[in-house]
Enzyme design. Structure first.
Site, PDB file in Angstrom:
ATOM      1  N   HIS A 110       6.637 -37.261 -18.676  1.00 36.97           N
ATOM      2  CA  HIS A 110       6.425 -36.248 -17.895  1.00 36.97           C
ATOM      3  C   HIS A 110       6.260 -34.547 -18.077  1.00 36.97           C
ATOM      4  CE1 HIS A 110       9.226 -38.471 -14.928  1.00 36.97           C
ATOM      5  NE2 HIS A 110       8.279 -38.619 -15.393  1.00 36.97           N
ATOM      6  N   GLU A 150       8.188 -31.847 -18.815  1.00 37.82           N
ATOM      7  CA  GLU A 150       9.323 -30.903 -19.353  1.00 37.82           C
ATOM      8  C   GLU A 150       9.560 -31.992 -21.360  1.00 37.82           C
ATOM      9  OE1 GLU A 150      11.298 -32.078 -15.538  1.00 37.82           O
ATOM     10  OE2 GLU A 150       9.277 -32.882 -16.650  1.00 37.82           O
ATOM     11  N   CYS A 178      14.359 -36.046 -18.138  1.00 36.71           N
ATOM     12  CA  CYS A 178      13.818 -35.112 -18.269  1.00 36.71           C
ATOM     13  C   CYS A 178      14.931 -34.031 -18.314  1.00 36.71           C
ATOM     14  CB  CYS A 178      12.715 -34.604 -17.613  1.00 36.71           C
ATOM     15  SG  CYS A 178      10.959 -35.187 -17.694  1.00 36.71           S
ATOM     16  N   ALA A 227     -22.208 -35.269  16.391  1.00 37.51           N
ATOM     17  CA  ALA A 227     -23.545 -36.133  15.794  1.00 37.51           C
ATOM     18  C   ALA A 227     -23.782 -35.789  17.179  1.00 37.51           C
ATOM     19  CB  ALA A 227     -22.682 -37.182  16.632  1.00 37.51           C
ATOM     20  N   ARG A 279     -11.006 -34.972  -0.666  1.00 38.72           N
ATOM     21  CA  ARG A 279     -10.374 -36.438  -0.774  1.00 38.72           C
ATOM     22  C   ARG A 279      -9.525 -36.952  -2.412  1.00 38.72           C
ATOM     23  NH1 ARG A 279     -15.853 -39.929   0.390  1.00 38.72           N
ATOM     24  NH2 ARG A 279     -15.626 -39.137   2.689  1.00 38.72           N
ATOM     25  N   ASP A 296     -20.755 -46.055  10.828  1.00 43.24           N
ATOM     26  CA  ASP A 296     -21.428 -45.444   9.327  1.00 43.24           C
ATOM     27  C   ASP A 296     -20.961 -46.234   7.678  1.00 43.24           C
ATOM     28  OD1 ASP A 296     -22.058 -42.889  10.845  1.00 43.24           O
ATOM     29  OD2 ASP A 296     -20.231 -42.124  10.072  1.00 43.24           O
ATOM     30  N   ARG A 303     -16.863 -38.341  -5.378  1.00 47.46           N
ATOM     31  CA  ARG A 303     -17.557 -38.086  -6.418  1.00 47.46           C
ATOM     32  C   ARG A 303     -18.238 -37.241  -6.149  1.00 47.46           C
ATOM     33  NH1 ARG A 303     -18.670 -41.423  -1.772  1.00 47.46           N
ATOM     34  NH2 ARG A 303     -19.341 -40.497  -0.948  1.00 47.46           N
ATOM     35  N   PRO A 340     -13.811 -39.072  16.584  1.00 50.05           N
ATOM     36  CA  PRO A 340     -13.034 -37.986  17.934  1.00 50.05           C
ATOM     37  C   PRO A 340     -12.030 -38.631  17.824  1.00 50.05           C
ATOM     38  CG  PRO A 340     -15.491 -38.026  18.478  1.00 50.05           C
ATOM     39  CD  PRO A 340     -15.863 -39.012  16.810  1.00 50.05           C
TER      40      PRO A 340
END
Length: 377
Positions: free
Chosen positions: A63, A65, A97, A175, A197, A213, A220, A309
Site C-alpha cells: 500500500h 503507506e 497500514c 449513426a 476506459r 460492431d 489501447r 441509444p
C-alpha cells in the site's frame, strides 16, 4: 489531537494542504492499475520537508503507506504522514497500514477521508489513536473522493459508479439511418475514450452493439501501465456469437441474460464466456439495478457504458448514470440519422432531465463535455 471531534478545514495549515495535494497527485499515478482497490497516495514529512512518499501501484502489492515508510526509513519517527484514505486496520493481502505507521513512530497522521470498507470504517484511525498518534481527518476530502468514486460507492452502497460514453454530431446524431457510424469523432477523441476506459473497472454494452460492431472493448493507445477492464454484455436471450471478439480475444466476458436456454449457456461457457441469469424487467431485459449490483459483487468500482441509444437511454432514464462523457463532432448528420438516446416520451419542459457540466474541453476538433445529474455533488 488524539480523540474527540475532527478539526475543520481552518485547522489545517498551508503546509498541510500542500503536502496532502502532493499525496493526491501521487494517488493519481495508480489511476489505471489498482482495481479493485482504491487509489491512495501517502507523503511523510518532517518540519514540512518530504522524507518519504509513495502510492498504491497495484492490487496485491504494498500500500501507499508502506512505500512511503520504506522511503523515509528512520526519518519517519516523529514525522507527519499525509494519506488520501484512512489506513487499513485489517489483514488482507497485506498487513495493516495503521500498525505500520504506529510501529514506525509516526507522530501525526492526516487523512483526507475515512474508508467505508466495513473491514476498516474508522478502525484504522482508532488504532492509530490507541497507539498515541495524533490523528486529523477531512483535509481536501472532496478532492480525494474524486479519486475513488466507484470504490466508495461500492463499499457504502453495494453499487459501482456509472459513466455513459456518447459520441454524436452537432445535431445529436450517433449513426446514419443505415447504421453506419465510423467515425463520428476524430482520432484524438477516440484516443481520449481509451483513457476513460483505462480508469474503468469494467465495460458494459448491449447485444445490439455487439452484433452491429463486434467491439473488443479493450484499452489501447494509452501510454501508461493498464489493467484491462472486465467486459460485460446485456444479452437477454443469449444471441452473443461464440465468434465475437469479446469471446475469442481471451480476456473473458460476462453475459447477463433473462432467458437462459441451457444449450446456449453450455455453448457460450464452452467458448469461455460466463453466463449470469438475472430477473427480467417489463421489456424482457435483465433489471439494470441487478446488473450493476452483480458487477459490484465482482469487485467492479467504475463502469463505463459504451452502448447503443437504447441501453444508454435506459441507464440514463433509470437515474443510474453518475456521469455522461459526451463528444460532439463539428458536423451535421440530418434528422434521418439515429439519435443520441432512447428515452421515455417527455411531454413538457418540466419533464426534462437536468444535467450540469462539470468539465468541458476541446479534444482535437471535437468538444468533450462531462456532465452529472443536476443537484448532485
Amino acid at each position: 489531537m488524539t480523540g474527540g471531534s475532527e478539526p475543520g478545514p481552518g485547522s489545517f495549515s498551508a503546509t498541510d494542504h500542500a503536502l496532502m495535494a502532493r499525496a493526491i497527485r501521487l494517488a493519481r499515478r495508480g489511476l489505471y492499475t489498482t482495481d479493485p482497490n482504491p487509489r491512495v497516495g501517502c507523503v511523510i514529512a518532517r518540519a514540512g520537508e518530504i522524507v518519504g512518499e509513495g502510492w498504491h501501484e497495484r492490487a496485491g502489492g504494498p500500500h501507499a503507506e508502506v512505500h512511503a515508510l520504506r522511503a523515509a526509513g528512520a526519518a519517519a519517527h516523529g514525522a507527519t504522514a499525509y494519506v488520501t484514505l484512512e489506513p487499513c486496520a485489517h489483514h488482507g493481502r497485506t498487513p495493516p497500514c495503521a500498525d505500520a505507521l504506529a510501529e514506525a513512530g509516526v507522530a501525526r497522521v492526516v487523512v483526507a477521508g475515512t474508508d467505508p470498507n466495513p473491514a476498516v470504517a474508522g478502525g484504522g484511525l482508532e488504532r492509530l489513536r490507541g497507539a498515541g498518534v495524533d490523528v486529523a481527518a477531512g483535509l481536501m476530502a472532496a478532492q480525494a473522493r474524486g479519486l475513488n468514486p466507484g470504490f466508495l460507492r461500492r463499499m457504502a452502497e453495494g453499487m459501482p459508479w456509472v459513466r455513459v460514453k456518447l459520441a454524436a454530431s452537432l445535431d445529436g446524431r450517433t449513426a446514419m439511418a443505415s447504421g453506419e457510424s465510423r467515425w463520428i469523432t476524430g482520432a484524438p477523441a477516440r484516443r481520449d475514450v481509451h483513457r476513460w476506459r483505462a480508469r474503468s473497472s469494467a465495460m458494459l454494452t448491449g447485444i445490439g452493439t455487439v452484433l452491429a460492431d463486434d467491439p473488443a472493448l479493450t484499452v489501447r493507445d494509452v501510454d501508461a501501465p493498464v489493467v484491462q477492464p472486465a467486459r460485460y454484455v446485456i444479452d437477454p436471450s443469449l444471441r452473443l456469437p461464440e465468434t465475437a471478439r469479446l469471446v475469442t480475444d481471451g480476456g473473458g466476458v460476462t453475459v447477463f441474460c433473462s432467458w437462459p436456454d441451457d444449450a446456449r449457456v453450455a455453448s457460450l461457457e464452452a467458448a469461455g464466456a460466463r453466463v449470469v441469469p438475472l430477473p427480467p424487467d417489463p421489456e424482457g431485459r435483465p433489471v439494470l439495478t441487478a446488473v450493476l449490483a452483480a458487477m459490484a459483487r465482482d469487485g467492479v468500482n467504475e463502469v463505463m457504458v459504451e452502448a447503443g441509444p437504447t441501453l444508454a437511454g435506459a441507464v440514463v432514464a433509470a437515474g443510474l448514470a453518475d456521469e455522461l462523457i459526451v463528444y460532439y463532432a463539428p458536423h451535421l448528420m440530418g434528422d434521418a440519422a439515429r439519435g443520441l438516446l432512447v428515452l421515455p416520451e417527455l411531454e413538457a419542459m418540466a419533464d426534462r432531465i437536468p444535467l450540469r457540466v462539470t468539465d468541458r474541453r476541446q479534444v482535437g476538433d471535437d468538444l468533450r463535455l462531462v456532465l452529472a445529474p443536476a443537484g448532485e455533488g
